[in-house]
Design a protein around this motif. Structure first.
Motif, PDB file in Angstrom:
ATOM      1  N   GLU A  80       0.871  -1.187   0.000  1.00 19.94           N
ATOM      2  CA  GLU A  80       0.000   0.000   0.000  1.00 19.94           C
ATOM      3  C   GLU A  80       0.899   1.225   0.000  1.00 19.94           C
ATOM      4  N   GLU A  81       0.895   1.868  -1.128  1.00 16.33           N
ATOM      5  CA  GLU A  81       1.843   2.957  -1.318  1.00 16.33           C
ATOM      6  C   GLU A  81       1.706   4.069  -0.288  1.00 16.33           C
ATOM      7  N   LYS A  82       0.519   4.224   0.252  1.00 13.56           N
ATOM      8  CA  LYS A  82       0.294   5.348   1.185  1.00 13.56           C
ATOM      9  C   LYS A  82       1.328   5.347   2.322  1.00 13.56           C
ATOM     10  N   TYR A  83       1.776   4.165   2.717  1.00 15.31           N
ATOM     11  CA  TYR A  83       2.730   4.121   3.829  1.00 15.31           C
ATOM     12  C   TYR A  83       4.065   4.782   3.478  1.00 15.31           C
ATOM     13  N   SER A  84       4.397   4.768   2.192  1.00 16.11           N
ATOM     14  CA  SER A  84       5.698   5.328   1.802  1.00 16.11           C
ATOM     15  C   SER A  84       5.727   6.849   2.007  1.00 16.11           C
ATOM     16  N   TYR A  85       4.555   7.467   2.076  1.00 18.62           N
ATOM     17  CA  TYR A  85       4.522   8.927   2.264  1.00 18.62           C
ATOM     18  C   TYR A  85       4.662   9.315   3.738  1.00 18.62           C
ATOM     19  N   GLN A  86       4.534   8.314   4.600  1.00 21.94           N
ATOM     20  CA  GLN A  86       4.587   8.644   6.025  1.00 21.94           C
ATOM     21  C   GLN A  86       5.968   8.428   6.640  1.00 21.94           C
ATOM     22  N   THR A  87       6.866   7.831   5.848  1.00 18.92           N
ATOM     23  CA  THR A  87       8.185   7.481   6.381  1.00 18.92           C
ATOM     24  C   THR A  87       8.921   8.699   6.921  1.00 18.92           C
ATOM     25  N   PHE A  88       9.032   9.710   6.078  1.00 16.80           N
ATOM     26  CA  PHE A  88       9.748  10.929   6.482  1.00 16.80           C
ATOM     27  C   PHE A  88       8.741  12.081   6.446  1.00 16.80           C
ATOM     28  N   ALA A  89       8.143  12.367   7.579  1.00 15.63           N
ATOM     29  CA  ALA A  89       7.122  13.418   7.586  1.00 15.63           C
ATOM     30  C   ALA A  89       7.795  14.765   7.843  1.00 15.63           C
ATOM     31  N   GLN A  90       8.830  15.054   7.037  1.00 16.31           N
ATOM     32  CA  GLN A  90       9.659  16.218   7.328  1.00 16.31           C
ATOM     33  C   GLN A  90       9.232  17.458   6.568  1.00 16.31           C
ATOM     34  N   LYS A  91       9.462  18.595   7.171  1.00 19.41           N
ATOM     35  CA  LYS A  91       9.154  19.850   6.479  1.00 19.41           C
ATOM     36  C   LYS A  91      10.471  20.476   6.010  1.00 19.41           C
ATOM     37  N   ALA A  92      10.481  20.931   4.771  1.00 22.49           N
ATOM     38  CA  ALA A  92      11.643  21.649   4.233  1.00 22.49           C
ATOM     39  C   ALA A  92      11.085  22.563   3.148  1.00 22.49           C
ATOM     40  N   SER A  93      10.609  23.730   3.566  1.00 20.37           N
ATOM     41  CA  SER A  93       9.812  24.559   2.653  1.00 20.37           C
ATOM     42  C   SER A  93      10.588  25.021   1.423  1.00 20.37           C
ATOM     43  N   TYR A  94      11.943  25.057   1.528  1.00 23.10           N
ATOM     44  CA  TYR A  94      12.726  25.489   0.367  1.00 23.10           C
ATOM     45  C   TYR A  94      12.714  24.447  -0.738  1.00 23.10           C
ATOM     46  N   LEU A  95      12.299  23.195  -0.419  1.00 20.74           N
ATOM     47  CA  LEU A  95      12.364  22.147  -1.427  1.00 20.74           C
ATOM     48  C   LEU A  95      11.052  21.370  -1.552  1.00 20.74           C
ATOM     49  N   LEU A  96      10.495  20.976  -0.412  1.00 22.19           N
ATOM     50  CA  LEU A  96       9.363  20.052  -0.434  1.00 22.19           C
ATOM     51  C   LEU A  96       8.067  20.773  -0.092  1.00 22.19           C
ATOM     52  N   SER A  97       7.035  20.539  -0.883  1.00 23.25           N
ATOM     53  CA  SER A  97       5.753  21.162  -0.564  1.00 23.25           C
ATOM     54  C   SER A  97       5.059  20.344   0.528  1.00 23.25           C
ATOM     55  N   GLU A  98       4.029  20.900   1.093  1.00 20.95           N
ATOM     56  CA  GLU A  98       3.312  20.202   2.175  1.00 20.95           C
ATOM     57  C   GLU A  98       2.241  19.274   1.618  1.00 20.95           C
ATOM     58  N   GLN A  99       2.155  19.250   0.322  1.00 21.22           N
ATOM     59  CA  GLN A  99       1.137  18.446  -0.355  1.00 21.22           C
ATOM     60  C   GLN A  99       1.352  16.954  -0.087  1.00 21.22           C
ATOM     61  N   GLU A 100       0.287  16.224   0.224  1.00 24.31           N
ATOM     62  CA  GLU A 100       0.382  14.768   0.421  1.00 24.31           C
ATOM     63  C   GLU A 100       0.421  14.052  -0.927  1.00 24.31           C
ATOM     64  N   GLY A 101       1.006  12.884  -0.972  1.00 23.58           N
ATOM     65  CA  GLY A 101       0.861  11.996  -2.119  1.00 23.58           C
ATOM     66  C   GLY A 101       1.508  12.447  -3.418  1.00 23.58           C
ATOM     67  N   GLU A 102       2.545  13.253  -3.335  1.00 27.86           N
ATOM     68  CA  GLU A 102       3.208  13.674  -4.578  1.00 27.86           C
ATOM     69  C   GLU A 102       4.241  12.628  -4.993  1.00 27.86           C
ATOM     70  N   TRP A 103       3.793  11.650  -5.777  1.00 31.88           N
ATOM     71  CA  TRP A 103       4.710  10.572  -6.152  1.00 31.88           C
ATOM     72  C   TRP A 103       5.900  11.085  -6.944  1.00 31.88           C
ATOM     73  N   PHE A 104       5.749  12.242  -7.604  1.00 30.45           N
ATOM     74  CA  PHE A 104       6.767  12.736  -8.529  1.00 30.45           C
ATOM     75  C   PHE A 104       7.881  13.520  -7.845  1.00 30.45           C
ATOM     76  N   ASN A 105       7.744  13.807  -6.551  1.00 35.92           N
ATOM     77  CA  ASN A 105       8.814  14.496  -5.830  1.00 35.92           C
ATOM     78  C   ASN A 105       9.566  13.483  -4.971  1.00 35.92           C
ATOM     79  N   SER A 106      10.618  12.932  -5.533  1.00 33.22           N
ATOM     80  CA  SER A 106      11.322  11.805  -4.931  1.00 33.22           C
ATOM     81  C   SER A 106      11.800  12.060  -3.496  1.00 33.22           C
ATOM     82  N   GLY A 107      12.255  13.307  -3.235  1.00 33.88           N
ATOM     83  CA  GLY A 107      12.832  13.608  -1.930  1.00 33.88           C
ATOM     84  C   GLY A 107      11.881  13.415  -0.766  1.00 33.88           C
ATOM     85  N   LYS A 108      10.586  13.389  -1.041  1.00 30.92           N
ATOM     86  CA  LYS A 108       9.614  13.208   0.041  1.00 30.92           C
ATOM     87  C   LYS A 108       9.659  11.805   0.632  1.00 30.92           C
TER      88      LYS A 108
END
Ligand code: PLP
Length: 487
Positions: free
Chosen positions: A322-350
């Protein structure tokens, strides 16, 4: 000398000159093609031109001091000559694949484009291709529509990432934000790769966090011992959250019984991770895929393309049922790079441990587009079959002893001579292996199994033949006999 602000320094002009790049590139590719032909046609060549680390250092220090501006192809020639020759049919050692040329060329493309892909726009092609490759892999494993995953730099990192996801899913609180609040633990076979132990320690679980489940005579996890291990851990105040199955183990290539582990995990609501770094690609072989029966019941799976899938290191897929779990691994904030949007499969760094990542997906895609999945079946089926023949060759020789019947392409055996005392066998086999390493005619490794030292071979190269394997055994017997005489 001061340069005019607008002019590019000469050295940089020279370094980026397209024509010299073209010439150097042609030379290198020609050289590599000759190298490959030489590996296939000239078995008399040493597989490893051995020198001790100190001698190697001395000679490269001298090289460095001698001629600061020697042509780069002289340097490349030296690197080629002195490296371990993975494409040599006598390379029968660690689990590293001889990369197919289209994958290696794609790695060059990746290195040159350097699209680091932490976020989509920094790797628009590789991010999307990664999705295509992951989809191919989840389907192959028998996962459904909810499945997904990501690519990462190696099985070690993939296993750690999977276990971080497991912790987030099973701790019962946000362990990423709050840290762990009680002693967490996982269950894994005593034959598992050391990186599982390392992952638990990286997560701060300590020695107590890894409960080693005993193995049977085939070095497979004893699932009948799982319940006892689990209850003992609970009685000791630990919260067990996961079981890791090995498909297959590193030392002996033994496949843990996945359906029974899956039953156990379901019963106790535990995360089930399969470390299939080496052996999960067997799914592509209709003849051998029964070895991973039940893998579709795992919550996550690690697969290394650089082991059985003909790809340059390091290229790994981490799959989630269940892919959803992969989004919870690193629940980190880094506003200069990563958006707060959930489920962005295309942003690898998340979802990946790495920020910058090589464009590893293009290597696998190049293989799939050029040869189709069939090449994985061909490679695995061929090597696994060859391994069974090799085991029979060993069994036919009274002076050699097989540790166990191989399931994968890994064979452990040892020289026992004629009635030699068991107390001397570890030393003799260690000496055989050391001598082989230094002579460089064959490359094999060694391992310890229940206190006994075994020679260990992994048949990675499809150009290794039955005749080569016969010659390897002759060589081992010759060295063994020589050692007995000289003692
Ligand atoms: C079963 C298993 N898991 C994990 C690893 C580590 O993989 P990597 O070298 O890609 O980090 C290995 C390496 O041999 C392995 O055999």
């Amino acid at each position: 000398m001061k340069t005019n602000q607008a002019s590019i320094p000469d050295l940089l002009q020279k370094a980026y000159d397209p024509e010299s790049f073209r010439a150097q590139g042609h030379r290198l590719i020609n050289r590599l093609a000759d190298y490959l032909a030489n590996m296939q046609d000239n078995p008399a060549l040493a597989v490893l031109p051995w020198q001790s680390p100190d001698d190697g250092l001395f000679s490269w220090q001298a090289d460095y001091a001698a001629s600061p501006d020697q042509p780069v192809n002289t340097f490349w020639d030296r690197v080629l000559a002195q490296s371990m020759h993975i494409h040599h049919p006598h390379y029968i050692g660690h689990q590293v694949s001889p990369p197919v040329p289209v994958a290696a060329l794609s790695a060059l493309l990746s290195a040159f484009l350097n699209n680091g892909m932490a976020v989509y726009e920094m790797g628009p092609v590789s991010s999307v291709i990664e999705r295509v490759v992951i989809r191919e892999m989840t389907q192959a494993m028998g996962y459904g529509e909810q499945a997904g995953g990501l690519m990462t730099s190696g099985g070690t990192l993939s296993n750690l990432t999977a276990l971080l996801a497991a912790r987030q899913a099973k701790a019962g609180y946000d362990a990423w934000q709050m840290g762990t609040r009680e002693p967490l633990a996982l269950l894994v076979s005593e034959e598992a790769h050391y990186c599982i132990d390392r992952a638990a320690k990286v997560m701060g679980w300590g020695e107590e966090g890894v409960i080693k489940v005993p193995t049977d005579e085939h070095c497979r996890m004893r699932v009948d011992a799982l319940e006892t291990c689990y209850q003992q851990a609970r009685a000791a105040g630990k919260k067990v959250i996961a079981v890791v199955g090995s498909s297959c183990s590193t030392s002996t290539g033994s496949y843990d019984p996945l359906p029974a582990i899956a039953d156990f995990c379901e019963r106790h609501k535990l995360w089930f991770h399969v470390d299939g770094a080496h052996g999960a690609p067997v799914i592509f072989s209709p003849q051998f895929q029964h070895l991973v029966q039940g893998i579709d019941r795992a919550d996550s799976i690690t697969i290394d393309f650089h082991k059985m899938m003909l790809t340059p290191a390091i290229t790994t897929a981490l799959l989630f049922k269940e892919e959803k779990y992969s989004y919870q691994t690193f629940a980190q904030k880094a506003s200069y790079l990563l958006s707060e949007q959930e489920g962005e499969w295309f942003n690898s760094g998340k979802r990946a441990f790495e920020c910058t990542k090589r464009m590893m997906s293009i290597q696998v895609y190049a293989i799939l587009k050029t040869y189709g999945k069939k090449i994985f079946d061909d490679n695995i089926t061929h090597l696994y079959e060859l391994t069974q023949t090799f085991a029979q060759q060993i069994q036919r020789r009274p002076y050699l002893q097989l540790a166990l019947k191989p399931e994968a392409n890994i064979v452990c055996f040892r020289y026992v001579g004629k009635g030699l005392e068991s107390s001397v066998l570890n030393e003799i086999n260690a000496k055989i292996r050391q001598q082989m390493l230094e002579e460089g005619r064959f490359y094999i490794v060694q391992t310890q199994l229940r206190g006994k030292l075994y020679l260990r071979t992994t048949l990675m190269n499809p150009f290794t033949t039955v005749t080569v394997l016969e010659q390897l055994l002759d060589e081992i017997e010759r060295l063994g006999a020589q050692l007995i005489v000289s003692d």
